[in-house]
Design a protein around this motif. Structure first.
Motif, PDB file in Angstrom:
ATOM      1  N   ASP A   1       0.833  -1.202   0.000  1.00  5.51           N
ATOM      2  CA  ASP A   1       0.000   0.000   0.000  1.00  5.51           C
ATOM      3  C   ASP A   1       0.867   1.251   0.000  1.00  5.51           C
ATOM      4  O   ASP A   1       0.731   2.119   0.837  1.00  5.51           O
ATOM      5  N   VAL A   2       1.765   1.321  -0.970  1.00  8.02           N
ATOM      6  CA  VAL A   2       2.649   2.475  -1.105  1.00  8.02           C
ATOM      7  C   VAL A   2       2.063   3.368  -2.188  1.00  8.02           C
ATOM      8  O   VAL A   2       1.689   2.872  -3.253  1.00  8.02           O
ATOM      9  N   PRO A   3       1.907   4.652  -1.999  1.00  7.82           N
ATOM     10  CA  PRO A   3       2.348   5.360  -0.813  1.00  7.82           C
ATOM     11  C   PRO A   3       1.366   5.194   0.345  1.00  7.82           C
ATOM     12  O   PRO A   3       0.170   5.042   0.146  1.00  7.82           O
TER      13      PRO A   3
ATOM     14  N   GLU B   1     -11.622  17.159   2.506  1.00  6.84           N
ATOM     15  CA  GLU B   1     -10.877  15.994   2.960  1.00  6.84           C
ATOM     16  C   GLU B   1      -9.724  15.751   2.011  1.00  6.84           C
ATOM     17  O   GLU B   1      -9.885  15.836   0.790  1.00  6.84           O
ATOM     18  N   VAL B   2      -8.564  15.475   2.590  1.00  6.16           N
ATOM     19  CA  VAL B   2      -7.381  15.202   1.790  1.00  6.16           C
ATOM     20  C   VAL B   2      -6.701  13.935   2.302  1.00  6.16           C
ATOM     21  O   VAL B   2      -6.817  13.575   3.466  1.00  6.16           O
ATOM     22  N   ASP B   3      -6.020  13.276   1.385  1.00 10.29           N
ATOM     23  CA  ASP B   3      -5.142  12.169   1.736  1.00 10.29           C
ATOM     24  C   ASP B   3      -3.724  12.696   1.661  1.00 10.29           C
ATOM     25  O   ASP B   3      -3.336  13.311   0.656  1.00 10.29           O
ATOM     26  N   LEU B   4      -2.975  12.473   2.718  1.00 12.83           N
ATOM     27  CA  LEU B   4      -1.569  12.865   2.740  1.00 12.83           C
ATOM     28  C   LEU B   4      -0.747  11.629   2.391  1.00 12.83           C
ATOM     29  O   LEU B   4      -0.701  10.662   3.149  1.00 12.83           O
ATOM     30  N   HIS B   5      -0.160  11.638   1.200  1.00  9.15           N
ATOM     31  CA  HIS B   5       0.627  10.518   0.683  1.00  9.15           C
ATOM     32  C   HIS B   5       2.084  10.723   1.075  1.00  9.15           C
ATOM     33  O   HIS B   5       2.674  11.759   0.761  1.00  9.15           O
ATOM     34  N   VAL B   6       2.661   9.731   1.747  1.00 13.95           N
ATOM     35  CA  VAL B   6       4.018   9.835   2.276  1.00 13.95           C
ATOM     36  C   VAL B   6       4.995   9.057   1.395  1.00 13.95           C
ATOM     37  O   VAL B   6       4.822   7.855   1.185  1.00 13.95           O
TER      38      VAL B   6
ATOM     39  N   ASP C   1       2.432  14.639  -0.037  1.00 15.31           N
ATOM     40  CA  ASP C   1       1.489  15.350  -0.896  1.00 15.31           C
ATOM     41  C   ASP C   1       0.084  15.252  -0.322  1.00 15.31           C
ATOM     42  O   ASP C   1      -0.362  14.153   0.038  1.00 15.31           O
ATOM     43  N   ALA C   2      -0.618  16.383  -0.249  1.00 16.00           N
ATOM     44  CA  ALA C   2      -2.011  16.417   0.181  1.00 16.00           C
ATOM     45  C   ALA C   2      -2.879  16.498  -1.069  1.00 16.00           C
ATOM     46  O   ALA C   2      -2.818  17.475  -1.814  1.00 16.00           O
ATOM     47  N   VAL C   3      -3.682  15.447  -1.275  1.00 12.08           N
ATOM     48  CA  VAL C   3      -4.474  15.313  -2.496  1.00 12.08           C
ATOM     49  C   VAL C   3      -5.936  15.094  -2.127  1.00 12.08           C
ATOM     50  O   VAL C   3      -6.250  14.279  -1.251  1.00 12.08           O
TER      51      VAL C   3
END
Length: 148
Positions: free
Chosen positions: A6-8, A80-85, A100-102
Motif C-alpha cells: 500500500d505504497v504510498p 478531505e485530503v489524503d496525505l501521501h508519504v 502530498d495532500a491530495v
C-alpha cells in the motif's frame, strides 16, 4: 518481496472549522500539524513506533531539521485530503520525505518537503538509524519506486 503493498502510505485528514482563519481558509501553521500527524502514522506503520515509542522504547528522537510547504490550492472547512508519504532519501542519520495532500477529485493542495534527523536522547547527537528501521525504510522506499 516487500511487505509494503500500500505504497504510498496515506493518512486521511478532514479540514475542521478550527483549522481555518476568519476568511475560511486553512491557517498556514496548521498545515504542519497535518504533516506531523501523517508522519507519526507512517512511523507507526513502517517503523512500528509512534513518536512516543521512539522516545520511551528506543531512547531516540527524530526532530525536524528542514520543512518546506508549497501551497497549490486553498484548503477550506469540510475538505478531505489524503496525505501521501514518500521517502525521498535515507542518509546516514537523516531521512527526507515528500508528503502530498491530495483531494478526492485528484486536486493537489499541498506538497511538503520534510527532513528529520535520528538523534540519541543522551547527548542529542545524530545517530545512524537502527538496522531494523533502515531495512523497513529501504523496503518501503523500494516498493514506492516500483509503483511510480
Amino acid at each position: 518481496m516487500s511487505p509494503y503493498t500500500d505504497v504510498p502510505f496515506s493518512y486521511r485528514r478532514r479540514v475542521r472549522w478550527g483549522d481555518c482563519d476568519p476568511e475560511g481558509m486553512i491557517y498556514t501553521v496548521r498545515v504542519y500539524d497535518y504533516l506531523l500527524e501523517a508522519l507519526e502514522a507512517w512511523y507507526l506503520k513502517v517503523l512500528g513506533l509512534d513518536f512516543g515509542g521512539l522516545k520511551y522504547e528506543r531512547h531516540m528522537a527524530m526532530p525536524s531539521v528542514r520543512q518546506e510547504c508549497q501551497f497549490m490550492k486553498a484548503l477550506k472547512p469540510g475538505c478531505e485530503v489524503d496525505l501521501h508519504v514518500f521517502v525521498e532519501r535515507l542518509g546516514n542519520a537523516s531521512i527526507s520525505f515528500i508528503v502530498d495532500a491530495v483531494g478526492d477529485d485528484g486536486s493537489h493542495y499541498l506538497r511538503f518537503n520534510h527532513t528529520a534527523c535520528f538523534i540519541t536522547l543522551d547527548g542529542f547527537k545524530p545517530v545512524r538509524p537502527p538496522d531494523d528501521f533502515r531495512e523497513n525504510i529501504e523496503a518501503y522506499r523500494a516498493a514506492g519506486k516500483r509503483m511510480t
